[in-house]
Enzyme design. Structure first.
Site, PDB file in Angstrom:
ATOM      1  N   GLY A  29       0.812  -1.212   0.000  1.00 49.82           N
ATOM      2  CA  GLY A  29       0.000   0.000   0.000  1.00 49.82           C
ATOM      3  C   GLY A  29       0.841   1.255   0.000  1.00 49.82           C
ATOM      4  N   ASN A  30       0.206   2.372   0.240  1.00 50.39           N
ATOM      5  CA  ASN A  30       0.937   3.645   0.299  1.00 50.39           C
ATOM      6  C   ASN A  30       0.300   4.564   1.339  1.00 50.39           C
ATOM      7  OD1 ASN A  30      -1.089   5.513  -1.081  1.00 50.39           O
ATOM      8  ND2 ASN A  30      -0.865   3.881  -2.615  1.00 50.39           N
ATOM      9  N   ARG A  31       0.879   5.735   1.527  1.00 48.63           N
ATOM     10  CA  ARG A  31       0.496   6.614   2.631  1.00 48.63           C
ATOM     11  C   ARG A  31      -0.636   7.585   2.316  1.00 48.63           C
ATOM     12  NH1 ARG A  31       4.341   6.401   6.668  1.00 48.63           N
ATOM     13  NH2 ARG A  31       6.352   5.526   6.059  1.00 48.63           N
TER      14      ARG A  31
END
Ligand code: C5P
Length: 224
Positions: A29-31
């Site tokens: 995933g990412n932020r």
């Protein structure tokens, strides 16, 4: 901005960050928090638009009046965005879409084996949704559509932004500098909005709603 200048328009906004599953419990995933995309949806609603908000893994309340389509992975987002974009006047891709996903999916949770090397995770490229939206909107006989991309850059922001705008072929590119503590999850944002005609609009640090309103100003000016 109190103008109802998007009345009668359908806009599609993507928000959040995709998750690319590895096994039933893990993902890459990412932020991205979704805050900027939700600000875009809210401000478009306030300006009279019908809004489809394609939201990837966002933990925020639905903006009242938006048609929210929850998605998980980039491929799910692609399907939802392309479907909603078919009759849209503008498409704004604020989501952080994973460029790559694991090539395979393990049906059962990956276990560690004592003494054994962990299996590598091989990656394959995801479809570029923004590029596909641009391609469809530039097809002969397609309805006029304003397409906006976002670019999160950690370095050489302007130069990378110009190159990305040319490569993606969208009308506008919102370029912001990101870092672990910059932009992601923060209530404020700063950006440079590049347009295909060569113009650059500097948006000083301010609320994500303020940035969203500048995006809609530029979109509204390009609607026919
Ligand atoms: O190339 P990059 O990922 O930096 O491009 C960012 C822009 O492209 C964003 O608007 C993002 O939503 C969009 N994008 C996409 N599909 C991908 C990767 C990025 O639509 N697979």
């Amino acid at each position: 901005n109190t103008a109802r200048d998007l009345t009668g328009r359908h806009v599609v906004v993507s928000a959040g960050g995709t998750r690319e599953p590895i096994d039933p419990v893990r993902f890459i995933g990412n932020r991205s928090s979704g805050l900027q995309g939700y600000a875009l949806a809210r401000t478009a609603l306030a300006r009279g638009a019908r809004v489809t908000l394609v939201a990837a893994n966002v933990a925020l309340p639905d903006p009242a009046g938006a048609d929210v389509v929850p998605v998980g992975s980039a491929r799910e987002m692609r399907e939802a965005v392309l479907k909603a974009a078919a009759d849209a006047d503008a498409v704004v891709m604020a989501a952080a879409v994973a460029d790559f996903r694991p090539s395979g999916y393990e049906d059962m949770k990956i276990k560690k084996t004592a003494g054994a090397e962990p299996a590598p995770i091989r990656l394959v490229e995801n479809p570029d949704i923004l590029a596909e939206v641009v391609r469809a909107s530039r097809a002969v006989g397609a309805r006029h559509q304003v397409v906006v991309g976002f670019a999160a850059e950690t370095n050489d922001v302007l130069e990378n932004g110009r190159q990305k705008l040319a490569r993606k072929g969208c009308d506008l590119l919102v370029v912001n500098e990101v870092g672990e503590r910059l932009t992601f999850g923060a209530p404020d944002n700063a950006a440079v909005i590049l347009s295909a005609d060569g113009a650059a609009v500097d948006v000083p640090r301010g609320s994500k709603d303020a940035l969203a309103d500048v995006v809609w100003d530029l979109v509204a000016a390009r609607l026919v």
